[in-house]
Design a protein around this motif. Structure first.
Motif, PDB file in Angstrom:
ATOM      1  N   ALA A 116      -7.496   6.927  -8.464  1.00  0.00           N
ATOM      2  CA  ALA A 116      -8.720   7.234  -7.346  1.00  0.00           C
ATOM      3  C   ALA A 116      -8.893   5.466  -6.923  1.00  0.00           C
ATOM      4  O   ALA A 116      -9.191   5.169  -5.858  1.00  0.00           O
ATOM      5  CB  ALA A 116      -9.772   7.855  -7.699  1.00  0.00           C
ATOM      6  N   GLU A 117      -9.082   4.615  -7.762  1.00  0.00           N
ATOM      7  CA  GLU A 117      -9.351   3.576  -7.558  1.00  0.00           C
ATOM      8  C   GLU A 117      -8.191   2.660  -6.849  1.00  0.00           C
ATOM      9  O   GLU A 117      -8.586   1.892  -6.133  1.00  0.00           O
ATOM     10  CB  GLU A 117      -9.621   2.701  -8.741  1.00  0.00           C
ATOM     11  CG  GLU A 117     -10.232   1.268  -8.812  1.00  0.00           C
ATOM     12  CD  GLU A 117     -10.240   0.646 -10.280  1.00  0.00           C
ATOM     13  OE1 GLU A 117     -10.913  -0.397 -10.129  1.00  0.00           O
ATOM     14  OE2 GLU A 117      -9.984   1.180 -11.170  1.00  0.00           O
ATOM     15  N   THR A 118      -7.086   3.069  -7.172  1.00  0.00           N
ATOM     16  CA  THR A 118      -5.795   2.444  -6.594  1.00  0.00           C
ATOM     17  C   THR A 118      -5.881   2.896  -5.130  1.00  0.00           C
ATOM     18  O   THR A 118      -5.674   2.061  -4.103  1.00  0.00           O
ATOM     19  CB  THR A 118      -4.547   2.936  -7.212  1.00  0.00           C
ATOM     20  OG1 THR A 118      -4.587   2.381  -8.304  1.00  0.00           O
ATOM     21  CG2 THR A 118      -3.450   2.172  -6.477  1.00  0.00           C
ATOM     22  N   LEU A 119      -6.020   3.949  -4.828  1.00  0.00           N
ATOM     23  CA  LEU A 119      -6.206   4.813  -3.332  1.00  0.00           C
ATOM     24  C   LEU A 119      -7.306   4.103  -2.502  1.00  0.00           C
ATOM     25  O   LEU A 119      -7.077   3.705  -1.305  1.00  0.00           O
ATOM     26  CB  LEU A 119      -6.222   6.278  -3.375  1.00  0.00           C
ATOM     27  CG  LEU A 119      -4.849   6.843  -4.022  1.00  0.00           C
ATOM     28  CD1 LEU A 119      -5.045   8.243  -4.219  1.00  0.00           C
ATOM     29  CD2 LEU A 119      -3.611   6.484  -2.945  1.00  0.00           C
ATOM     30  N   ALA A 120      -8.299   3.655  -3.441  1.00  0.00           N
ATOM     31  CA  ALA A 120      -9.603   3.162  -2.603  1.00  0.00           C
ATOM     32  C   ALA A 120      -9.660   1.718  -2.457  1.00  0.00           C
ATOM     33  O   ALA A 120     -10.366   1.211  -1.869  1.00  0.00           O
ATOM     34  CB  ALA A 120     -11.035   3.513  -3.440  1.00  0.00           C
ATOM     35  N   ALA A 121      -8.651   1.175  -2.866  1.00  0.00           N
ATOM     36  CA  ALA A 121      -8.712  -0.371  -2.630  1.00  0.00           C
ATOM     37  C   ALA A 121      -8.511  -0.679  -1.530  1.00  0.00           C
ATOM     38  O   ALA A 121      -7.626  -0.382  -0.815  1.00  0.00           O
ATOM     39  CB  ALA A 121      -7.617  -0.859  -3.734  1.00  0.00           C
ATOM     40  N   GLN A 122      -9.347  -1.761  -1.120  1.00  0.00           N
ATOM     41  CA  GLN A 122      -9.277  -2.507   0.057  1.00  0.00           C
ATOM     42  C   GLN A 122      -8.887  -4.113  -0.131  1.00  0.00           C
ATOM     43  O   GLN A 122      -9.705  -4.843  -0.419  1.00  0.00           O
ATOM     44  CB  GLN A 122     -10.784  -2.450   0.702  1.00  0.00           C
ATOM     45  CG  GLN A 122     -10.943  -0.672   0.948  1.00  0.00           C
ATOM     46  CD  GLN A 122     -10.209  -0.176   2.008  1.00  0.00           C
ATOM     47  OE1 GLN A 122      -9.824  -1.079   3.096  1.00  0.00           O
ATOM     48  NE2 GLN A 122      -9.860   1.018   1.934  1.00  0.00           N
ATOM     49  N   THR A 143       0.670  -1.255  -0.160  1.00  0.00           N
ATOM     50  CA  THR A 143      -0.157   0.009   0.031  1.00  0.00           C
ATOM     51  C   THR A 143       0.695   1.144  -0.007  1.00  0.00           C
ATOM     52  O   THR A 143       0.611   2.319  -0.569  1.00  0.00           O
ATOM     53  CB  THR A 143      -0.926  -0.045   1.280  1.00  0.00           C
ATOM     54  OG1 THR A 143      -0.343  -0.077   2.421  1.00  0.00           O
ATOM     55  CG2 THR A 143      -1.972  -1.099   1.028  1.00  0.00           C
ATOM     56  N   LYS A 167       0.686   3.973  -2.944  1.00  0.00           N
ATOM     57  CA  LYS A 167       0.334   5.245  -2.531  1.00  0.00           C
ATOM     58  C   LYS A 167       1.333   6.262  -3.275  1.00  0.00           C
ATOM     59  O   LYS A 167       1.184   7.251  -3.853  1.00  0.00           O
ATOM     60  CB  LYS A 167       0.324   5.487  -1.255  1.00  0.00           C
ATOM     61  CG  LYS A 167       0.215   6.895  -0.422  1.00  0.00           C
ATOM     62  CD  LYS A 167      -1.036   7.563  -0.740  1.00  0.00           C
ATOM     63  CE  LYS A 167      -1.296   8.715   0.065  1.00  0.00           C
ATOM     64  NZ  LYS A 167      -0.846  10.010  -0.446  1.00  0.00           N
ATOM     65  N   ASP A 183      -9.383  -6.057  -4.416  1.00  0.00           N
ATOM     66  CA  ASP A 183      -9.614  -4.840  -4.943  1.00  0.00           C
ATOM     67  C   ASP A 183      -8.260  -4.029  -5.787  1.00  0.00           C
ATOM     68  O   ASP A 183      -8.345  -3.518  -6.590  1.00  0.00           O
ATOM     69  CB  ASP A 183     -10.179  -3.837  -3.787  1.00  0.00           C
ATOM     70  CG  ASP A 183     -11.428  -4.276  -3.443  1.00  0.00           C
ATOM     71  OD1 ASP A 183     -12.265  -4.786  -4.186  1.00  0.00           O
ATOM     72  OD2 ASP A 183     -12.015  -3.722  -2.487  1.00  0.00           O
ATOM     73  N   ARG A 188      -9.115   8.401 -12.757  1.00  0.00           N
ATOM     74  CA  ARG A 188     -10.073   7.424 -12.183  1.00  0.00           C
ATOM     75  C   ARG A 188      -9.164   6.195 -11.835  1.00  0.00           C
ATOM     76  O   ARG A 188      -9.349   5.547 -10.642  1.00  0.00           O
ATOM     77  CB  ARG A 188     -11.136   7.257 -13.493  1.00  0.00           C
ATOM     78  CG  ARG A 188     -12.218   6.301 -13.037  1.00  0.00           C
ATOM     79  CD  ARG A 188     -13.350   6.059 -14.192  1.00  0.00           C
ATOM     80  NE  ARG A 188     -12.810   5.972 -15.466  1.00  0.00           N
ATOM     81  CZ  ARG A 188     -13.006   7.052 -16.270  1.00  0.00           C
ATOM     82  NH1 ARG A 188     -13.652   8.444 -15.739  1.00  0.00           N
ATOM     83  NH2 ARG A 188     -12.636   7.394 -17.468  1.00  0.00           N
TER      84      ARG A 188
END
Length: 192
Positions: A83-89, A47, A51, A93, A80
């Protein structure tokens, strides 16, 4: 041999077996805890690198945008994907986001190929090098994470650990596997 002496021998053997079982459970539990922590640490490393890459993306977009402002769709796709990378859980994801990010980075570098002035820009060259370095670190972190997951999952599934590992709260972890392996088989080509 008296009945009492035989009783003491049986009790002694029973206690020795309990001590051996206790030592085995203690060492196995501690080994599982260590592996679990190692996997958590490895995921944290992934992560951090994702980041770091995401933090490079806005600078890359602005640098390329200065030369190719009409490529709006490319910039939107990269934003996009960031943003998807930063929101991945979690690994699943993150794997999907990783595939989208690789495709978006390929498209932005494809746009950059059409602008020789951009390719000669010192700022762009520095961003390219930082991105290559980050991609290498992401791959290394992914390998370290998957290695830890492999060790933990193996230890959980082998006999006799499988009899009690789940009861102690240990479950198999998910590998970080990218959905579209061809998209990330190699880092984005950034050398022109």
């Amino acid at each position: 041999m008296s009945a009492f002496a035989a009783f003491l021998i049986v009790i002694g053997v029973f206690l020795a077996l309990l001590v051996i079982l206790g030592i085995y459970l203690w060492s196995t539990y501690n080994g599982l805890v260590q592996l679990n922590v190692r996997v958590d640490e490895a995921w944290s490393d992934i992560t951090v690198q994702l980041k770091r890459r995401a933090d490079l993306i806005p600078n890359l977009i602005e640098t390329v945008r200065g030369y190719a402002a009409h490529e709006k769709a490319v910039f939107e796709n990269v934003t996009r994907a960031r943003a998807e990378t930063l929101a991945a859980q979690g690994p699943a994801d993150a794997a999907v986001a990783e595939g989208h990010m690789q495709q978006a980075l390929k498209s932005i570098f494809a746009v950059a190929e059409g602008y020789p002035q951009l390719q000669a820009s010192h700022n762009f060259l520095q961003l390219q090098q930082a991105l290559v370095d980050t991609e290498d670190k992401v791959q290394a972190s992914r390998r370290f994470y998957n290695g830890g997951v492999r060790e933990l999952n193996t230890k959980i599934k082998v006999f006799p650990n499988n009899l009690f590992a789940r009861n102690l709260g240990f479950t198999s972890r998910e590998f970080f596997e990218v959905a579209d392996a061809a998209a990330v088989a190699e880092p984005p080509r950034v050398q022109f």
